[in-house]
Write a protein that holds these residues in place. Structure first.
Motif, PDB file in Angstrom:
ATOM      1  N   GLU A   1      -1.824 -14.873  -8.188  1.00 13.47           N
ATOM      2  CA  GLU A   1      -2.895 -14.662  -9.165  1.00 13.47           C
ATOM      3  C   GLU A   1      -3.844 -13.556  -8.671  1.00 13.47           C
ATOM      4  O   GLU A   1      -4.236 -12.677  -9.442  1.00 13.47           O
ATOM      5  N   GLU A   2      -4.166 -13.589  -7.389  1.00 18.47           N
ATOM      6  CA  GLU A   2      -5.050 -12.561  -6.817  1.00 18.47           C
ATOM      7  C   GLU A   2      -4.426 -11.177  -7.004  1.00 18.47           C
ATOM      8  O   GLU A   2      -5.105 -10.225  -7.358  1.00 18.47           O
ATOM      9  N   ILE A   3      -3.120 -11.110  -6.767  1.00 23.51           N
ATOM     10  CA  ILE A   3      -2.437  -9.817  -6.880  1.00 23.51           C
ATOM     11  C   ILE A   3      -2.431  -9.344  -8.329  1.00 23.51           C
ATOM     12  O   ILE A   3      -2.746  -8.194  -8.616  1.00 23.51           O
ATOM     13  N   SER A   4      -2.133 -10.274  -9.246  1.00 23.06           N
ATOM     14  CA  SER A   4      -2.087  -9.818 -10.644  1.00 23.06           C
ATOM     15  C   SER A   4      -3.485  -9.510 -11.178  1.00 23.06           C
ATOM     16  O   SER A   4      -3.629  -8.752 -12.133  1.00 23.06           O
ATOM     17  N   ASN A   5      -4.528 -10.047 -10.518  1.00 24.24           N
ATOM     18  CA  ASN A   5      -5.896  -9.671 -10.900  1.00 24.24           C
ATOM     19  C   ASN A   5      -6.313  -8.342 -10.276  1.00 24.24           C
ATOM     20  O   ASN A   5      -7.450  -7.910 -10.387  1.00 24.24           O
ATOM     21  N   GLY A   6      -5.403  -7.711  -9.538  1.00 29.72           N
ATOM     22  CA  GLY A   6      -5.666  -6.371  -8.995  1.00 29.72           C
ATOM     23  C   GLY A   6      -6.410  -6.349  -7.672  1.00 29.72           C
ATOM     24  O   GLY A   6      -6.992  -5.326  -7.311  1.00 29.72           O
ATOM     25  N   ALA A   7      -6.400  -7.473  -6.921  1.00 34.24           N
ATOM     26  CA  ALA A   7      -7.187  -7.549  -5.680  1.00 34.24           C
ATOM     27  C   ALA A   7      -6.877  -6.436  -4.696  1.00 34.24           C
ATOM     28  O   ALA A   7      -7.766  -5.998  -3.955  1.00 34.24           O
ATOM     29  N   ILE A   8      -5.625  -5.970  -4.645  1.00 37.82           N
ATOM     30  CA  ILE A   8      -5.310  -4.893  -3.689  1.00 37.82           C
ATOM     31  C   ILE A   8      -4.687  -3.677  -4.408  1.00 37.82           C
ATOM     32  O   ILE A   8      -4.004  -2.865  -3.806  1.00 37.82           O
ATOM     33  N   GLY A   9      -4.909  -3.594  -5.697  1.00 38.55           N
ATOM     34  CA  GLY A   9      -4.419  -2.442  -6.467  1.00 38.55           C
ATOM     35  C   GLY A   9      -2.936  -2.543  -6.758  1.00 38.55           C
ATOM     36  O   GLY A   9      -2.382  -3.639  -6.864  1.00 38.55           O
ATOM     37  N   GLU A  10      -2.309  -1.377  -6.853  1.00 36.17           N
ATOM     38  CA  GLU A  10      -0.873  -1.361  -7.163  1.00 36.17           C
ATOM     39  C   GLU A  10      -0.086  -1.641  -5.881  1.00 36.17           C
ATOM     40  O   GLU A  10      -0.387  -1.074  -4.829  1.00 36.17           O
ATOM     41  N   ILE A  11       0.920  -2.502  -5.976  1.00 30.61           N
ATOM     42  CA  ILE A  11       1.660  -2.879  -4.762  1.00 30.61           C
ATOM     43  C   ILE A  11       2.709  -1.827  -4.419  1.00 30.61           C
ATOM     44  O   ILE A  11       3.518  -1.446  -5.259  1.00 30.61           O
ATOM     45  N   LYS A  12       2.682  -1.415  -3.170  1.00 27.90           N
ATOM     46  CA  LYS A  12       3.606  -0.372  -2.704  1.00 27.90           C
ATOM     47  C   LYS A  12       4.688  -0.935  -1.792  1.00 27.90           C
ATOM     48  O   LYS A  12       5.777  -0.383  -1.708  1.00 27.90           O
ATOM     49  N   GLU A  13       4.350  -2.007  -1.066  1.00 29.73           N
ATOM     50  CA  GLU A  13       5.342  -2.551  -0.129  1.00 29.73           C
ATOM     51  C   GLU A  13       5.122  -4.034   0.116  1.00 29.73           C
ATOM     52  O   GLU A  13       3.988  -4.497   0.199  1.00 29.73           O
ATOM     53  N   VAL A  14       6.233  -4.772   0.191  1.00 28.92           N
ATOM     54  CA  VAL A  14       6.181  -6.195   0.554  1.00 28.92           C
ATOM     55  C   VAL A  14       7.077  -6.354   1.769  1.00 28.92           C
ATOM     56  O   VAL A  14       8.244  -5.956   1.752  1.00 28.92           O
ATOM     57  N   ARG A  15       6.509  -6.905   2.824  1.00 30.45           N
ATOM     58  CA  ARG A  15       7.254  -7.017   4.074  1.00 30.45           C
ATOM     59  C   ARG A  15       7.156  -8.467   4.552  1.00 30.45           C
ATOM     60  O   ARG A  15       6.052  -8.981   4.704  1.00 30.45           O
ATOM     61  N   ALA A  16       8.288  -9.123   4.716  1.00 23.00           N
ATOM     62  CA  ALA A  16       8.234 -10.529   5.131  1.00 23.00           C
ATOM     63  C   ALA A  16       9.372 -10.839   6.089  1.00 23.00           C
ATOM     64  O   ALA A  16      10.490 -10.341   5.931  1.00 23.00           O
ATOM     65  N   THR A  17       9.070 -11.665   7.066  1.00 21.56           N
ATOM     66  CA  THR A  17      10.052 -12.009   8.094  1.00 21.56           C
ATOM     67  C   THR A  17      10.178 -13.521   8.219  1.00 21.56           C
ATOM     68  O   THR A  17       9.173 -14.224   8.186  1.00 21.56           O
ATOM     69  N   PHE A  18      11.404 -13.986   8.324  1.00 13.43           N
ATOM     70  CA  PHE A  18      11.638 -15.412   8.569  1.00 13.43           C
ATOM     71  C   PHE A  18      12.781 -15.522   9.560  1.00 13.43           C
ATOM     72  O   PHE A  18      13.919 -15.167   9.256  1.00 13.43           O
ATOM     73  N   THR A  19      12.465 -15.978  10.779  1.00 14.37           N
ATOM     74  CA  THR A  19      13.529 -16.207  11.752  1.00 14.37           C
ATOM     75  C   THR A  19      13.459 -17.656  12.226  1.00 14.37           C
ATOM     76  O   THR A  19      12.385 -18.251  12.279  1.00 14.37           O
ATOM     77  N   LYS A  20      14.610 -18.197  12.510  1.00 10.80           N
ATOM     78  CA  LYS A  20      14.678 -19.579  13.031  1.00 10.80           C
ATOM     79  C   LYS A  20      15.818 -19.590  14.044  1.00 10.80           C
ATOM     80  O   LYS A  20      16.985 -19.464  13.656  1.00 10.80           O
TER      81      LYS A  20
END
Ligand code: CTP
Length: 453
Positions: free
Chosen positions: A267-286
């Motif tokens: 919701e924060e993102i769609s309300n424009g909290a950080i503007g237009e999204i350029k990159e999503v970076r996520a890591t999950f290791t187990k």
């Protein structure tokens, strides 16, 4: 003429199945002033504070309060800390609440008067829900670690009852049931599906998911299936078609999608909290050290099948479908011990999803935008806190959410709620989200298979 300022009163609650206790409280609150604002808690906020079992949607509860002619304004309460902000925003004079909360809201005295009003004895939403409750009877397929965790977490969801368990090994079934309230155990899926269950939860080895989900849907049972729900895209599409035709719920158990903080983040993102999204970076290791474990077996073990759904969920929810996908994998004995999946999305945005079962890394996520970025600390997939940061390092917004158990209860709550309300789909994880995540995992499976041949 000197017009007297209206005395503004505010009160908050869930108001599930609006009852006489609520009405008495609201009338008493109105009598304290001239103008009454009622804050109705959103479903996600309720879940984040442990109220998993609300029977009516936010929309329905808001509508019921709006119909009361003595209520002047209805707002939705979405997060912790909102009360103080609302009080200042609306110039509130009095905060009123039932005396079951005595002392809990004294911190608001900094902003206005705080009044605890007498609660009506002998009635509550919890009581009413119990009276009308019809439990969703769930049968579990699988007796492994995840199935055990599921049963434990289902204990926190009033609407869920685990009725049976199925596994080909009856000894495992007996061991699983021992000491639980589960009534029935089966060693074959046909008898299991003939029993009177409403829904099935599938936590078997990956390669069985599709066939078992298909059989369950054909038998008219709603399905919640562990990830990856299918190993080939066409199989997921077939399941969706079947679920649509039979009017059934089909949800992939990617638990992050249902955690309250994750919903708020979007919701924060769609309300424009950080503007237009350029990159999503996520890591999950187990790290899975035991090389005899299922995760290390070909053809469908490996980091991508085991963990890929989580970062791909974040990428899909924030950036939508990928236009181009590139895999940078590290393979050992035919199994990917690590994989970096780089996708390009609309407007040139990029997602980088890193997974590993044989290499450990920091499990955080960073979403970068044109105005700032969001940092979700490890383990980001059990989203509880996130931070919005800007160029100016002194400007940081922190979001903290309560998070209970290991998060599975939110997914079970959503699954049961959808069934009870007769709503086939979950907006938290849409079929199109599942299809896109699955498309990328299937693409990788195809590539691994071809490499192996
Ligand atoms: N309330 C009341 N008398 C009751 C029930 C609730 O005065 N018998 C008041 C609460 O004190 C609160 C408001 O109504 O100020 C909204 O409460 P809510 O939590 O929505 O209602 P409950 O019936 O207590 O819900 P639950 O059983 O789900 O906790």
């Amino acid at each position: 003429m000197n017009e007297k300022k209206k005395k503004i009163v505010i009160t908050y609650g869930t108001y599930d199945m609006l009852h006489i206790g609520h009405l008495n409280l609201l009338k008493r609150a109105k009598e304290l002033g001239d103008y009454l604002i009622v804050g109705v808690t959103s479903e996600d906020y309720d879940r984040s504070r442990g109220k998993l079992n609300t029977s009516q949607s936010t929309k329905k509860r808001v509508k019921a309060i709006e119909k009361l002619d003595f209520v002047d304004k209805v707002i939705v309460e979405k997060h912790k800390g909102q009360k103080a902000l609302d009080i200042q925003k609306y110039g509130v004079d009095i905060f009123a609440i039932g005396d079951d909360w005595v002392g809990k809201f004294d911190y608001l005295k900094e902003y206005c008067d705080v009044v605890y009003l007498p609660r009506t004895e002998g009635i509550s939403s919890t009581m009413l829900r119990k009276e009308i409750q019809k439990k969703i009877k769930i049968g579990v397929i699988g007796t492994g670690r995840i199935a055990k965790r599921f049963v434990k977490e289902a204990g926190y969801v009033d609407d869920a009852e685990i009725r049976s368990v199925m596994s080909r090994n009856i000894k495992n079934v007996e061991k699983f049931i021992d000491g639980t309230k589960i009534q029935y155990g089966f060693d074959n899926i046909d008898s299991f599906l003939q029993d009177s269950i409403d829904a099935v939860y599938i936590a078997s080895p990956h390669e069985h998911h599709f066939m078992q989900a298909k059989q369950a849907l054909e038998a008219g049972r709603h399905v919640l299936c562990e990830k990856p729900i299918a190993l080939e895209s066409k199989h997921l599409k077939e399941l969706i078609k079947l679920a649509r035709k039979n009017n059934l719920i089909l949800i992939e158990a990617i638990k992050t999608a249902f955690t309250p903080a994750f919903v708020q983040l979007q919701e924060e993102i769609s309300n424009g909290a950080i503007g237009e999204i350029k990159e999503v970076r996520a890591t999950f290791t187990k790290l899975i050290d035991d090389k005899d474990a299922r995760e290390w077996q070909t053809p469908y073990g490996g980091a991508t099948n085991e963990l890929g759904s989580y970062p791909l969920l974040l990428a899909q929810k924030i950036l939508g479908p990928a236009k181009k996908v590139v895999f940078y994998d590290q393979i050992e004995n035919g199994v990917d011990l690590a994989n970096r999946i780089i996708c390009t999305h609309k407007n040139g945005a990029i997602s980088i999803s890193t997974v590993g079962i044989g290499a450990k890394s920091e499990g955080c996520a960073i979403i970068s935008g044109t105005k700032g970025y969001i940092y979700i600390p490890a383990p980001w997939w059990l989203t509880r806190d996130f931070y919005i940061r800007y160029e100016d390092p002194t400007k940081q917004l922190s979001y903290h959410y309560d998070f209970q158990g290991d998060g599975i209860r939110y997914e079970i709550s959503e699954f049961c709620t959808r069934i009870k309300r007769g709503k086939k789909k979950s907006s938290r994880l849409k079929w199109k989200d599942m299809v896109e995540i699955n498309r990328i995992i299937s693409k990788y499976n195809k590539r691994i298979k071809e490499k192996g041949n």
